[in-house]
Design an enzyme around this catalytic site. Sequence first.
Site, PDB file in Angstrom:
ATOM      1  N   SER A 204       0.838  -1.206   0.000  1.00  0.00           N
ATOM      2  CA  SER A 204       0.000   0.000   0.000  1.00  0.00           C
ATOM      3  C   SER A 204       0.874   1.259   0.000  1.00  0.00           C
ATOM      4  O   SER A 204       1.865   1.348   0.730  1.00  0.00           O
ATOM      5  CB  SER A 204      -0.882  -0.010   1.254  1.00  0.00           C
ATOM      6  OG  SER A 204      -1.532   1.235   1.402  1.00  0.00           O
TER       7      SER A 204
ATOM      8  N   ASN B 140      10.333   7.114   5.111  1.00  0.00           N
ATOM      9  CA  ASN B 140       9.281   8.026   4.649  1.00  0.00           C
ATOM     10  C   ASN B 140       8.469   8.516   5.843  1.00  0.00           C
ATOM     11  O   ASN B 140       8.298   7.800   6.834  1.00  0.00           O
ATOM     12  CB  ASN B 140       8.376   7.347   3.612  1.00  0.00           C
ATOM     13  CG  ASN B 140       7.255   6.550   4.257  1.00  0.00           C
ATOM     14  OD1 ASN B 140       6.228   7.098   4.644  1.00  0.00           O
ATOM     15  ND2 ASN B 140       7.465   5.240   4.384  1.00  0.00           N
TER      16      ASN B 140
ATOM     17  N   GLY C 253       2.677  10.825   5.875  1.00  0.00           N
ATOM     18  CA  GLY C 253       1.625  11.362   6.740  1.00  0.00           C
ATOM     19  C   GLY C 253       0.229  11.260   6.159  1.00  0.00           C
ATOM     20  O   GLY C 253      -0.621  12.117   6.420  1.00  0.00           O
TER      21      GLY C 253
ATOM     22  N   CYS D  30      -1.709   3.024  13.761  1.00  0.00           N
ATOM     23  CA  CYS D  30      -2.140   4.370  14.122  1.00  0.00           C
ATOM     24  C   CYS D  30      -2.645   4.376  15.553  1.00  0.00           C
ATOM     25  O   CYS D  30      -3.098   3.355  16.057  1.00  0.00           O
ATOM     26  CB  CYS D  30      -3.285   4.788  13.206  1.00  0.00           C
ATOM     27  SG  CYS D  30      -4.608   3.574  13.221  1.00  0.00           S
TER      28      CYS D  30
ATOM     29  N   LYS E  21      -2.995  -5.180   8.206  1.00  0.00           N
ATOM     30  CA  LYS E  21      -1.589  -4.841   7.921  1.00  0.00           C
ATOM     31  C   LYS E  21      -0.882  -4.613   9.251  1.00  0.00           C
ATOM     32  O   LYS E  21      -1.156  -3.653   9.972  1.00  0.00           O
ATOM     33  CB  LYS E  21      -1.553  -3.559   7.075  1.00  0.00           C
ATOM     34  CG  LYS E  21      -0.163  -3.001   6.783  1.00  0.00           C
ATOM     35  CD  LYS E  21       0.510  -3.760   5.660  1.00  0.00           C
ATOM     36  CE  LYS E  21       1.804  -3.117   5.198  1.00  0.00           C
ATOM     37  NZ  LYS E  21       1.613  -2.179   4.105  1.00  0.00           N
TER      38      LYS E  21
ATOM     39  N   ASN F 257       4.701  -3.446   7.750  1.00  0.00           N
ATOM     40  CA  ASN F 257       4.713  -2.024   7.480  1.00  0.00           C
ATOM     41  C   ASN F 257       6.138  -1.539   7.796  1.00  0.00           C
ATOM     42  O   ASN F 257       7.026  -2.345   8.073  1.00  0.00           O
ATOM     43  CB  ASN F 257       3.651  -1.327   8.352  1.00  0.00           C
ATOM     44  CG  ASN F 257       3.176  -0.006   7.765  1.00  0.00           C
ATOM     45  OD1 ASN F 257       3.951   0.704   7.114  1.00  0.00           O
ATOM     46  ND2 ASN F 257       1.929   0.338   7.984  1.00  0.00           N
ATOM     47  N   THR F 258       6.376  -0.266   7.752  1.00  0.00           N
ATOM     48  CA  THR F 258       7.753   0.237   7.903  1.00  0.00           C
ATOM     49  C   THR F 258       8.204   0.243   9.369  1.00  0.00           C
ATOM     50  O   THR F 258       7.388   0.316  10.284  1.00  0.00           O
ATOM     51  CB  THR F 258       7.844   1.657   7.337  1.00  0.00           C
ATOM     52  OG1 THR F 258       6.790   2.449   7.892  1.00  0.00           O
ATOM     53  CG2 THR F 258       7.722   1.648   5.825  1.00  0.00           C
TER      54      THR F 258
ATOM     55  N   GLY G  34      12.596  -1.015   2.381  1.00  0.00           N
ATOM     56  CA  GLY G  34      13.604  -1.354   1.378  1.00  0.00           C
ATOM     57  C   GLY G  34      14.475  -2.521   1.815  1.00  0.00           C
ATOM     58  O   GLY G  34      14.239  -3.136   2.867  1.00  0.00           O
TER      59      GLY G  34
ATOM     60  N   GLY H  72      11.323  -5.084   1.497  1.00  0.00           N
ATOM     61  CA  GLY H  72      12.571  -5.076   0.732  1.00  0.00           C
ATOM     62  C   GLY H  72      12.640  -6.069  -0.410  1.00  0.00           C
ATOM     63  O   GLY H  72      13.733  -6.362  -0.925  1.00  0.00           O
TER      64      GLY H  72
HETATM   65  O1  RRO Z   1       1.546   7.823   4.894  1.00  0.00           O
HETATM   66  C1  RRO Z   1       2.536   7.421   5.517  1.00  0.00           C
HETATM   67  O2  RRO Z   1       3.412   8.193   5.928  1.00  0.00           O
HETATM   68  C2  RRO Z   1       2.744   5.987   5.780  1.00  0.00           C
HETATM   69  C3  RRO Z   1       1.758   5.095   6.159  1.00  0.00           C
HETATM   70 BR1  RRO Z   1      -0.025   5.555   6.303  1.00  0.00          BR
HETATM   71  C4  RRO Z   1       2.092   3.750   6.476  1.00  0.00           C
HETATM   72  O3  RRO Z   1       1.263   2.891   6.809  1.00  0.00           O
HETATM   73  N1  RRO Z   1       3.385   3.393   6.367  1.00  0.00           N
HETATM   74  C5  RRO Z   1       4.350   4.264   6.009  1.00  0.00           C
HETATM   75  O4  RRO Z   1       5.528   3.886   5.954  1.00  0.00           O
HETATM   76  N2  RRO Z   1       4.017   5.552   5.712  1.00  0.00           N
END
Ligand code: RRO
Length: 309
Positions: free
Chosen positions: A20, A72, A75, A133, A167, A194-195, A219, A246
């Site tokens: 995503s 990243n 937001g 979140c 996720k 996710n990250t 990555g 990655g």
């Molecule tokens: O939009 C983001 O900054 C973001 C989201 Br929602 C996410 O789920 N994972 C991410 O690395 N960036």
Amino acid sequence: MDLSVELCGLRLEHPVLNGSGTFDAIAAQRAFGTALLDEFPFSAFVSKTITPEPRIGNPPPRIFETPSGMINSIGLPNKGLSGFVDQDLPLLAELPVPLAVSVMGTSHREFASLVEGVEGHAEVAALELNVSCPNVESGLIIGQQPEETLALIRALRPRTEKPLIVKLTPNVAEPVTVARAAEEGGADAVSLVNTLAAVAIDPGTLDAWLGAGSGGLSGPAIRAFALGQVREVAAAVSIPVIGMGGIESGTHALAFLAAGATAVAVGTANFRDPLAGNRVRAELEAALREAGADSLSAVRGRIAASTST
Ligand code: RRO
């Protein structure tokens, strides 16, 4: 070779999806025209996460390059539920693959409004719940708390018959407990990772580099870590796992499948090469042959999970 997979009742032509937020299918269609649809790089498309109301996202800078990866902090810029449904959904419905819509709320009520807002749209094949979140009511990150995750999925499950993919955030000590909670609540699949929570510092000022102060690392830098979490989770749940982190080649994809994933997703690699998914799929087939396997099921879960570190 038949690379098709069954995921949450959906038959996919191959196991390579997008992560995503890493591929803007509408912008890509503008850039590449209908050629993109002829060689669409994913077997299902996962939208960028949407929220109930529009958001402009974080202040810049939003991206920081790291060794073998990036941070990243975008937001969640998005048009909000009604903007998405009115403007984006009709375009995404034209994609030649099933569509999963990623949603994020800060309360059960917000999540419920998102689920109900897409429930009536037949072109939405599945929902991905982004639980990285905070719940405004508890202040806790939903996906970091098994109890919060369980309560959320239980609350949403009766509101839709569409498959629910949760996720998972990697920023937990025990991803397995959250994955089990998602399964218990009625999730149809989990996707991870996710990250990873990360920070970059401007060497000149010693201030945080990113406008929002911190972000998420993705990555190749996180691939081995992601593979570890995918292996643990896949061994612990009965629902399918979508593995990512990655992945840049067919060999990487094969590793996630061997770790127990049913499908994989290409994320950060899409930013450099929007057609990376096609290459990963072709390489996956070659890698399977090289491994002496004649099907995906011959390799899935070949690496037994160990609960020790
Ligand atoms: O939009 C983001 O900054 C973001 C989201 Br929602 C996410 O789920 N994972 C991410 O690395 N960036």
